[in-house]
Design a protein around this motif. Sequence first.
Motif, PDB file in Angstrom:
ATOM      1  N   GLY A 125       0.878  -1.204  -0.061  1.00 58.24           N
ATOM      2  CA  GLY A 125       0.113  -0.071   0.057  1.00 58.24           C
ATOM      3  C   GLY A 125       0.732   1.331  -0.122  1.00 58.24           C
ATOM      4  N   ASP A 126       1.971   1.201   0.604  1.00 57.90           N
ATOM      5  CA  ASP A 126       2.995   2.514   0.516  1.00 57.90           C
ATOM      6  C   ASP A 126       3.613   2.798  -0.600  1.00 57.90           C
ATOM      7  OD1 ASP A 126       4.675   4.272   1.384  1.00 57.90           O
ATOM      8  OD2 ASP A 126       5.066   3.260   3.324  1.00 57.90           O
ATOM      9  N   ALA A 127       3.029   4.096  -1.106  1.00 54.65           N
ATOM     10  CA  ALA A 127       3.629   4.379  -2.646  1.00 54.65           C
ATOM     11  C   ALA A 127       4.925   5.270  -2.557  1.00 54.65           C
ATOM     12  CB  ALA A 127       2.429   5.019  -3.403  1.00 54.65           C
ATOM     13  N   GLY A 128       5.354   5.455  -1.496  1.00 58.74           N
ATOM     14  CA  GLY A 128       6.516   6.599  -1.213  1.00 58.74           C
ATOM     15  C   GLY A 128       7.582   5.878  -1.787  1.00 58.74           C
ATOM     16  N   ALA A 129       8.852   6.677  -1.730  1.00 63.37           N
ATOM     17  CA  ALA A 129      10.114   6.277  -2.026  1.00 63.37           C
ATOM     18  C   ALA A 129      11.149   6.830  -1.531  1.00 63.37           C
ATOM     19  CB  ALA A 129      10.445   6.193  -3.689  1.00 63.37           C
ATOM     20  N   TYR A 130      12.391   6.594  -1.039  1.00 62.74           N
ATOM     21  CA  TYR A 130      13.420   7.401  -0.116  1.00 62.74           C
ATOM     22  C   TYR A 130      14.188   7.804  -1.568  1.00 62.74           C
ATOM     23  CZ  TYR A 130      17.659   8.266   2.357  1.00 62.74           C
ATOM     24  OH  TYR A 130      18.734   8.829   2.724  1.00 62.74           O
ATOM     25  N   VAL A 131      14.434   9.360  -1.425  1.00 65.56           N
ATOM     26  CA  VAL A 131      14.976   9.782  -2.230  1.00 65.56           C
ATOM     27  C   VAL A 131      16.537   9.274  -2.496  1.00 65.56           C
ATOM     28  CG1 VAL A 131      15.614  12.069  -0.888  1.00 65.56           C
ATOM     29  CG2 VAL A 131      15.230  12.245  -3.415  1.00 65.56           C
ATOM     30  N   GLY A 132      17.337   9.159  -1.244  1.00 67.23           N
ATOM     31  CA  GLY A 132      18.382   8.916  -1.327  1.00 67.23           C
ATOM     32  C   GLY A 132      18.884   7.607  -2.032  1.00 67.23           C
ATOM     33  N   PHE A 133      18.088   6.697  -2.226  1.00 67.96           N
ATOM     34  CA  PHE A 133      18.028   5.622  -3.097  1.00 67.96           C
ATOM     35  C   PHE A 133      17.449   5.726  -4.436  1.00 67.96           C
ATOM     36  CE2 PHE A 133      18.953   3.109   1.021  1.00 67.96           C
ATOM     37  CZ  PHE A 133      20.216   3.017   0.918  1.00 67.96           C
TER      38      PHE A 133
END
Length: 372
Positions: free
Chosen positions: A317-325
């Motif tokens: 369900g979590d559509a986010g992403a970590y910008v560092g990767f």
Amino acid sequence: MLDLSQMKALDIDAEHRTAWAQTGLTAGQYTTAAGAVGLATGFGDTGSVGIGGITLGGGVGYLVRKHGLTIDDLLAAEVVTADGRLLRVDDQRHPDLFWAIRGGGGNFGVATRFQFRLHPVSTIVGGMLILPATPEVIAGFITKAQAAPEELSAIANVMPAPPLPFVPAELHGQLIVMAMLVYAGDPEAGERAVAPFRKLATPLADLVRPMPYPEIYPPEEGDYHPTAVGRTMFVDSIDRQAAETILDHLQRSDASVRVAQLRVLGGAMARVPADATAFAHRHSRIMVNVAAFYDGPADRAVREAWVADFAKALRQGDAGAYVGFLGDEGQARVRQAYPRSTWDRLAAIKARYDPTNLFRLNQNIPPATEDR
Ligand SMILES: Cc1cc2nc3c(=O)[nH]c(=O)nc-3n(C[C@H](O)[C@H](O)[C@H](O)COP(=O)(O)OP(=O)(O)OC[C@H]3O[C@@H](n4cnc5c(N)ncnc54)[C@H](O)[C@@H]3O)c2cc1C
């Protein structure tokens, strides 16, 4: 490109537990110097990563559950903005810019110095634990890491065993769980906290031991720069079925190095309000990075398709992403690194400090325009 790698001044105030650090330092260099006085600021899992990029992205590492993200220990910064000013930014001075650089990357200027909070971290119980890669071990590892005290941060790399001297030769190339554990607290409690991981299966190698914290960053080969493709994402859980999906995809690839990296989050990181910094994924539970090495453009296309397919299979369900990767994955992916309200706020701050988008060769947040 601006090369800041010669800017390595570090001024540690052990009494007040703060440090001013120039951004050419690596995580390993900073950690070694701070460790000499029994103090630490958390960075990532690799000593050669620069404190500049990791801090501006957020910083998820071995102290994330105990002390939060790297940005949670950022007290102030000096930033050269697009118009050539050197600004001191903190909660009081240019607070909008201070908010934006804590997760917004290199979009807002060149960070030349950071002031960090330091924590007393001397002897940790940590290191590498290698376990057989079965669905039960993978799912069990995540359950144990979530149940562990916050002093313990854990990373599980499911991958083919590299030919390391302490890995039995018959395992080389076979899928294993190569875990990194750090318990930052009392060593006896640390031994108790790592015991459940050792019980998941008979370890194939167990290098977990009391050690000075800086030893968690072993020396690295200076000119080793493999090419890789990857996808970063967040998931809510890794149950047995998700673990099977991981093993299935890893088995289907023949990339020389391929990995599903699982990082259990929570703890101190999750107690910071989501809108307090530009890194907003405070309630994401597990970070997953899938990656494969490639060799040349044709191979890259094959590995790209594999990581895309793998990430799709794991999506929850979590559509986010970590910008560092994030890699060079296009604007839609950069937007996934920020919820809408965070993005809009970042774009407005970008318009204030870099209206011409001078700093654009990055995970770019274009300046807001008035008609948007
Ligand atoms: C092997 C490896 C392991 C990693 N592990 C982790 C991890 O455990 N946790 C984690 O959170 N991240 C991790 N990362 C991701 C890492 O945080 C980012 O790749 C980060 O951008 C690297 O920063 P750098 O300064 O080393 O790289 P650079 O290539 O020098 O910088 C990357 C970008 O960051 C920006 N930038 C860097 N320094 C500055 C500055 N001083 N001022 C303004 N902009 C700047 C620029 O846009 C630049 O293009 C890892 C990366 C690698 C390669």
